[in-house]
Write an enzyme that holds these catalytic residues in place. Structure first.
Site, mmCIF file in Angstrom:
data_model
loop_
_atom_site.group_PDB
_atom_site.id
_atom_site.type_symbol
_atom_site.label_atom_id
_atom_site.label_comp_id
_atom_site.label_asym_id
_atom_site.label_seq_id
_atom_site.Cartn_x
_atom_site.Cartn_y
_atom_site.Cartn_z
ATOM 1 N N GLU A 26 4.530 -19.761 -3.453
ATOM 2 C CA GLU A 26 3.210 -19.139 -3.579
ATOM 3 C C GLU A 26 3.318 -18.062 -4.644
ATOM 4 O O GLU A 26 3.763 -16.951 -4.373
ATOM 5 C CB GLU A 26 2.779 -18.532 -2.222
ATOM 6 N N CYS B 22 -2.864 -11.645 -5.586
ATOM 7 C CA CYS B 22 -2.409 -12.802 -6.369
ATOM 8 C C CYS B 22 -3.567 -13.565 -6.987
ATOM 9 O O CYS B 22 -3.420 -14.164 -8.049
ATOM 10 C CB CYS B 22 -1.585 -13.735 -5.487
HETATM 11 P P1 NAD Z 1 8.816 -10.531 -6.580
HETATM 12 O O1 NAD Z 1 8.998 -11.927 -7.060
HETATM 13 O O2 NAD Z 1 9.391 -9.429 -7.364
HETATM 14 O O3 NAD Z 1 9.430 -10.384 -5.112
HETATM 15 C C1 NAD Z 1 9.032 -11.197 -4.018
HETATM 16 C C2 NAD Z 1 10.141 -11.258 -2.993
HETATM 17 O O4 NAD Z 1 11.279 -11.869 -3.572
HETATM 18 C C3 NAD Z 1 10.623 -9.908 -2.455
HETATM 19 O O5 NAD Z 1 10.826 -10.037 -1.067
HETATM 20 C C4 NAD Z 1 11.939 -9.685 -3.178
HETATM 21 O O6 NAD Z 1 12.870 -8.933 -2.443
HETATM 22 C C5 NAD Z 1 12.438 -11.108 -3.320
HETATM 23 N N1 NAD Z 1 13.358 -11.291 -4.446
HETATM 24 C C6 NAD Z 1 13.434 -10.595 -5.603
HETATM 25 N N2 NAD Z 1 14.400 -11.109 -6.409
HETATM 26 C C7 NAD Z 1 14.929 -12.150 -5.735
HETATM 27 C C8 NAD Z 1 15.939 -13.105 -6.026
HETATM 28 N N3 NAD Z 1 16.612 -13.080 -7.169
HETATM 29 N N4 NAD Z 1 16.209 -14.067 -5.115
HETATM 30 C C9 NAD Z 1 15.520 -14.123 -3.957
HETATM 31 N N5 NAD Z 1 14.558 -13.246 -3.613
HETATM 32 C C10 NAD Z 1 14.270 -12.278 -4.490
HETATM 33 O O7 NAD Z 1 7.238 -10.361 -6.391
HETATM 34 P P2 NAD Z 1 6.434 -9.077 -5.933
HETATM 35 O O8 NAD Z 1 6.411 -8.071 -7.018
HETATM 36 O O9 NAD Z 1 6.872 -8.660 -4.589
HETATM 37 O O10 NAD Z 1 4.973 -9.693 -5.755
HETATM 38 C C11 NAD Z 1 4.061 -9.827 -6.803
HETATM 39 C C12 NAD Z 1 3.909 -11.266 -7.203
HETATM 40 O O11 NAD Z 1 3.652 -12.082 -6.065
HETATM 41 C C13 NAD Z 1 2.721 -11.495 -8.131
HETATM 42 O O12 NAD Z 1 3.083 -12.404 -9.134
HETATM 43 C C14 NAD Z 1 1.667 -12.101 -7.220
HETATM 44 O O13 NAD Z 1 0.709 -12.865 -7.897
HETATM 45 C C15 NAD Z 1 2.504 -12.909 -6.296
HETATM 46 N N6 NAD Z 1 1.826 -13.160 -5.037
HETATM 47 C C16 NAD Z 1 1.457 -14.431 -4.741
HETATM 48 C C17 NAD Z 1 0.771 -14.693 -3.563
HETATM 49 C C18 NAD Z 1 0.332 -16.084 -3.216
HETATM 50 O O14 NAD Z 1 -0.041 -16.303 -2.072
HETATM 51 N N7 NAD Z 1 0.348 -17.031 -4.130
HETATM 52 C C19 NAD Z 1 0.473 -13.648 -2.682
HETATM 53 C C20 NAD Z 1 0.884 -12.365 -3.010
HETATM 54 C C21 NAD Z 1 1.561 -12.123 -4.200
#
Ligand code: NAD
Length: 479
Positions: free
Chosen positions: A218, A252
């Site tokens: 997502e 998002c």
């Molecule tokens: P992010 O990708 O930085 O982090 C998301 C999660 O991934 C966190 O729990 C983080 O600890 C983990 N993470 C980070 N690096 C990792 C790695 N190398 N391996 C595994 N896990 C890792 O995203 P964010 O800043 O928390 O969220 C913002 C993004 O999420 C935006 O792009 C937004 O559009 C998207 N988003 C999508 C939805 C949806 O339903 N499609 C909903 C909310 C947010």
């Protein structure tokens, strides 16, 4: 147990999978009861949960968090609880001829997959964990949740609450940052759900591939808005301002780029700014504005805007402020920023904004808008404002996006009875409702052979005589 180190996480997963294998049949009543446990946890502790979110954001209003995360999660959990029973029933399928006449039957059964790993984000720190969890439990699974480290108080509280109230063999919470996330996504889950950025999504998929773990991703993207020439501009701009202010633009499916007919752009900009000012007469210390979650993210949003300004773009602000950068040190609440006609080279045209800024692009011809949308990665959402049915259908037929709302933004994502998910760079797979149940179920085909095996008398078994090939060849036709 400190379940956050690598060995402890692996052991926890192993134990969940063992518990699953020993109890693979999970009745509808058991699933409902399991979901109810989560509902009770959220209801009983919603006040401390929203207080934790408020602290993590440095002032996200409790009312907003109740609406977005508490009620949003409860709606998903309750929808699954109240609708799952018919989803569980196996489905009879048609058997191929002539076995269908010999008494064969076929059905599809929906089996729980086992243990589902769920990685969430900070922008909706409960919802991005508990909405997928609703579907995972509805499908009879167990789960381990990994909240975002960007909202640490919420993450720790979730860890404590689940530890106190929920059997860890059913649902457990592990906490930590990217490193823990990387270890987590390398575990042999039976399915992995990741909500987050496209960049990290690629790493998740790569880690999951090592164990052939199926993934639901997502992700985000630059969701476009197409404003038709015949729209009600006043209402359109009001709804856009509402959408863009939701969660401080940290959503998002937040609109990112808006295409206005050239002759309407100036008036639209004025209306957008006026509407934003009406909702939020003040910026700093205004509890109705959701702050950007932390300094680093605030700095990122400000630098996207400032970089466009320095490149010569027209930037309009809903409120006069001496400098956006000063607001980072104030309370991280930002006014609405409109960036008019930036060139494709600007960073703001390439990165998801995820804050209270909008790109405005003028157009003359709707087909140029379609080409421009199609020149970028497939977005999570697409919006259309207007009453021109044939133009709407033209836009829908010639673009792709995770989902669509017409004459409003964000709202399609709140439907429980329809799949939610991205396409291409904005993600893969779906959750919500029955599609979420299907995503986390193994759809297992069961064929029951007829008593009588006709293959010998039909000459289908070896040793084959010459007529076998002729018999097969005779059936090759295009009817
Ligand atoms: P992010 O990708 O930085 O982090 C998301 C999660 O991934 C966190 O729990 C983080 O600890 C983990 N993470 C980070 N690096 C990792 C790695 N190398 N391996 C595994 N896990 C890792 O995203 P964010 O800043 O928390 O969220 C913002 C993004 O999420 C935006 O792009 C937004 O559009 C998207 N988003 C999508 C939805 C949806 O339903 N499609 C909903 C909310 C947010």
């Amino acid at each position: 147990m400190n379940s956050n180190n690598s060995d402890a996480m692996a052991t926890l997963l192993e134990h969940q999978q063992m518990a699953h294998t020993q109890n693979m049949t999970v009745s509808a009543a058991q699933r409902r009861e399991r979901i109810q446990q989560i509902i009770n946890l959220v209801v009983d502790h919603h006040q401390i949960l929203v207080e934790a979110i408020e602290e993590d954001f440095g002032g996200r209003s409790q009312g907003f968090s109740i609406m977005n995360d508490v009620l949003g999660s409860l709606a998903s959990l309750k929808y699954t609880r109240d609708n799952l029973e018919p989803w569980l029933e196996s489905q009879t399928r048609e058997v191929f001829s002539p076995y269908d006449q010999l008494g064969s039957t076929a059905r599809v059964e929906y089996q729980p997959k086992g243990s589902i790993g769920i990685i969430g984000t900070w922008n909706a720190p409960l919802y991005t964990l508990l909405a997928p969890l609703a579907c995972a439990l509805g499908a009879g699974n167990r789960a381990i949740l990994k909240p975002s480290e960007v909202t640490p108080k919420t993450a720790e509280l979730l860890h404590t609450l689940f530890e106190q109230h929920i059997d860890p063999l059913l649902v457990s919470v592990v906490t930590g940052g990217a490193e823990v996330g990387a270890t987590f996504s390398a575990l042999p889950f039976d399915h992995l759900v990741f909500t987050g950025s496209t960049t990290v999504g690629k790493q998740i998929m790569s880690a999951a591939a090592q164990n052939l773990v199926p993934v639901t991703l997502e992700l985000g993207g630059k969701s476009p808005v197409v404003v038709s020439n015949d729209c009600d501009l006043v209402e359109t701009c009001k709804r856009l301002a509402i959408a863009k202010s939701n969660n401080g633009g940290q959503v998002c499916v937040s609109p990112d780029i808006v295409y206005f007919p050239k002759n309407k752009l100036q008036q639209a900009a004025t209306l957008l700014l006026e509407n934003f000012r009406q909702f939020f007469p003040e910026v700093s210390n205004n509890a109705d504005i959701v702050p950007i979650v932390n300094r680093q993210h605030c700095q990122r949003v400000v630098s996207l805007v400032e970089q466009a300004r320095q490149a010569g773009c027209e930037v309009l602000s809903s409120h006069e402020v001496a400098s956006l950068s000063a607001l980072i040190d104030a309370d991280k609440r930002l006014p609405l920023q409109l960036i008019v006609s930036p060139s494709k080279a600007e960073r703001i045209m390439q990165e998801e904004i995820f804050g209270p800024a909008l790109i405005l692009l003028p157009y003359d011809d709707i087909d140029d808008v379609i080409s421009d949308i199609n020149s970028r990665a497939k977005p999570l959402a697409l919006y259309y404002f207007g009453e021109d049915e044939s133009e709407l259908n033209h836009v829908l037929a010639n673009t792709s996006s995770g989902g669509v709302s017409v004459n409003d933004c964000l709202l399609h994502a709140a439907i429980h009875d329809a799949p939610f998910g991205g396409v291409g760079a904005s993600g893969m797979g779906h959750y919500h409702g029955r599609e979420g149940f299907l995503a986390f179920s193994h759809q297992r085909t069961v064929f029951v052979a007829p008593e009588h095996d006709p293959r010998q008398e039909w000459g289908l078994l070896p040793p084959h005589h010459d007529q076998f090939t002729a018999m097969m060849a005779a059936q090759v036709n295009a009817d």
